[in-house]
Design an enzyme around this catalytic site. Structure first.
Site, PDB file in Angstrom:
ATOM      1  N   HIS A 297       0.815  -1.218   0.000  1.00 62.74           N
ATOM      2  CA  HIS A 297       0.000   0.000   0.000  1.00 62.74           C
ATOM      3  C   HIS A 297       0.852   1.272   0.000  1.00 62.74           C
ATOM      4  CE1 HIS A 297      -3.532  -2.375   0.464  1.00 62.74           C
ATOM      5  NE2 HIS A 297      -3.277  -2.756   1.696  1.00 62.74           N
TER       6      HIS A 297
ATOM      7  N   ASP B   1      -2.685 -10.585  -2.281  1.00 58.25           N
ATOM      8  CA  ASP B   1      -3.288 -10.131  -1.027  1.00 58.25           C
ATOM      9  C   ASP B   1      -4.776  -9.836  -1.272  1.00 58.25           C
ATOM     10  OD1 ASP B   1      -2.172  -8.729   1.774  1.00 58.25           O
ATOM     11  OD2 ASP B   1      -4.008  -7.815   1.022  1.00 58.25           O
TER      12      ASP B   1
ATOM     13  N   HIS C 234      -6.373  -7.309  -0.297  1.00 66.77           N
ATOM     14  CA  HIS C 234      -6.495  -5.887  -0.622  1.00 66.77           C
ATOM     15  C   HIS C 234      -5.665  -5.549  -1.854  1.00 66.77           C
ATOM     16  CE1 HIS C 234      -7.075  -6.239   3.823  1.00 66.77           C
ATOM     17  NE2 HIS C 234      -8.119  -5.466   3.548  1.00 66.77           N
TER      18      HIS C 234
ATOM     19  N   ASP D 147      -4.772 -12.748   3.903  1.00 66.74           N
ATOM     20  CA  ASP D 147      -6.065 -12.294   4.409  1.00 66.74           C
ATOM     21  C   ASP D 147      -7.203 -12.696   3.481  1.00 66.74           C
ATOM     22  OD1 ASP D 147      -4.864 -10.618   2.593  1.00 66.74           O
ATOM     23  OD2 ASP D 147      -5.043  -8.804   3.794  1.00 66.74           O
TER      24      ASP D 147
ATOM     25  N   TYR E 272      -4.246 -11.998   8.874  1.00 68.59           N
ATOM     26  CA  TYR E 272      -4.565 -11.696  10.265  1.00 68.59           C
ATOM     27  C   TYR E 272      -5.278 -12.837  10.993  1.00 68.59           C
ATOM     28  CZ  TYR E 272      -3.581  -7.462   7.776  1.00 68.59           C
ATOM     29  OH  TYR E 272      -2.978  -6.545   6.958  1.00 68.59           O
TER      30      TYR E 272
END
Length: 423
Positions: free
Chosen positions: A222, A260, A262, A346, A395
């Protein structure tokens, strides 16, 4: 430092795991629960969900267990600690991130400390305690100075805006959220991460038949040219790609595959329309989840390929077809000379971060075929395409370790099988 217990007699490994620690450093309580130091526990308590130091331990334990049963040779390495403190973030990352941002990351904690208790606005700091596993943990550091978060965020930026001289203004200028703080140990951890990535890159290029897996403390996808956020400070994938491009034209086309949950928005932004770097990202549709404003298919071009998926995406119905499309773009159309995998875990069903908004429905059995699909394509134009896997998010602590091992070992197994078939 190398743990050579699982290296084959030929001195090479199918998988090399590079981290700050090795499995030999792991500690467990009487019930087999991983123990990290009090200091690492305090750092992990800075956020209710992001616990990268315990995540690293769970992943290393999974690889330690895999090494006992896998036919693959697995080795563990740590970079030399003697050079970490002298690493300059400004020098290493200057080709992918703004020097002013890098200078801020190197100096922010000292600036924040120098303000003194009266000068540090409470609105720009985290609370002094956070609850983790039903326990209150003090998350202050270095003489009880709280971590720094943005007190204001002047976005969107106008052309006349610039960073303030005050560190609280600088934080708001560079950081995109209030969950990616500046804290006392950050600079040393970022220097450690840089050393891990440098070491992993050297292994990936010198041992192109191995799958090299780097586990920096902090994820990176990010982080953009002039901003950081989403738990990411430095974009290791972008740095790795740029470093490969600079190696005397050995790797003229580098692909980054981001798996990922995201969107790898920072990575895509850094290389948007770059003729020699393809960024392909599979992620939850930004209409439903972070980073919200990036990762739409209308952003796609010759070297940017976003594959947004709906909430509840499953392996067979959604993820596998999207991955096949990404791999076709990477190997058939772009014909990559090297592959970097930004691996977030995740995507697991029930991940506590993603389920708050959307989440995928990937299950543990899905991760081996995911890895094998990637590994089966590493013999395109050449049989020695370097493959570097970088840890991003994840997570769900009780499942992410085995998932990481399954992806990486799946890549290595498929690569090994391809080698046998071509020989």
């Amino acid at each position: 430092m190398t743990d050579s217990g699982d290296v084959d007699s030929g001195g090479s490994s199918s998988v090399v795991v590079v981290s700050k620690i090795t499995p030999e450093d792991l500690k467990f309580d009487k019930d087999g629960v991983i123990i990290i130091s009090d200091e690492e526990s305090r750092l992990d308590a800075l956020d209710d969900f992001n616990h990268p130091r315990i995540r690293r331990s769970y992943i290393l334990r999974a690889f330690q267990n895999a090494a006992k049963s896998s036919s693959l040779s697995i080795s563990f390495e740590t970079p030399s600690s003697s050079s970490e403190s002298s690493l300059s973030l400004q020098e290493l990352y200057k080709d992918t991130q703004n020097v002013a941002l890098l200078k801020f990351l190197e100096s922010a904690w000292q600036q924040w400390s120098d303000l003194g208790e009266q000068g540090r606005d409470p609105m720009a700091s985290l609370n002094s305690t956070t609850t983790q596993n039903d326990k209150k943990i003090d998350n202050t550091h270095t003489n009880s100075i709280p971590a720094l978060i943005p007190g204001n965020t002047p976005l969107p930026r106008d052309p006349h805006q610039r960073p303030s001289r005050n560190v609280m203004g600088q934080m708001g200028y560079y950081c995109t959220d209030n969950c990616t703080p500046i804290f006392g140990q950050l600079l040393s951890e970022l220097q450690e991460d840089a050393a891990i990535v440098q070491h992993a890159l050297q292994l990936a290029t010198s041992q192109p038949q191995a799958v090299v897996y780097a586990i920096p403390t902090h994820p990176g996808h990010h982080a953009a040219t002039d901003s950081f956020g989403g738990y990411c400070y430095l974009n290791q994938a972008a740095h790795a790609a740029q470093t490969l491009l600079q190696q005397q034209n050995a790797y003229e086309r580098v692909a980054i595959l981001d798996i990922d949950y995201h969107c790898g928005n920072g990575t895509a932004s850094i290389f948007y329309n770059h003729p020699h770097v393809l960024v392909a990202s599979i992620h939850c549709h930004p209409d439903h989840d972070y980073p919200f404003h990036s990762g739409f298919t209308e952003d796609n071009n010759e070297t940017t390929y976003h594959a947004p998926l709906p909430p509840g995406a499953t392996w067979e119905q959604h993820y596998q077809p999207a991955l096949a499309q990404c791999l076709d773009r990477i190997f058939d159309q772009f014909q990559a000379h090297a592959l970097i995998v930004s691996m977030g875990l995740d995507t697991l069903q029930g991940d506590p971060v993603t389920l708050r908004r959307a989440g995928f429905a990937m299950t543990p059995p899905d991760y081996t075929p995911l890895g094998r699909m990637i590994g089966s394509r590493l013999h395109g134009a050449t049989s020695s395409i370097p493959c570097l896997v970088l840890q991003e998010g994840g997570y769900k602590m009780n499942e992410l370790g085995p998932a990481a091992a399954d992806v990486v070992l799946g890549i290595a197994e498929a690569r090994q099988q391809q080698t046998k078939e071509l020989s």
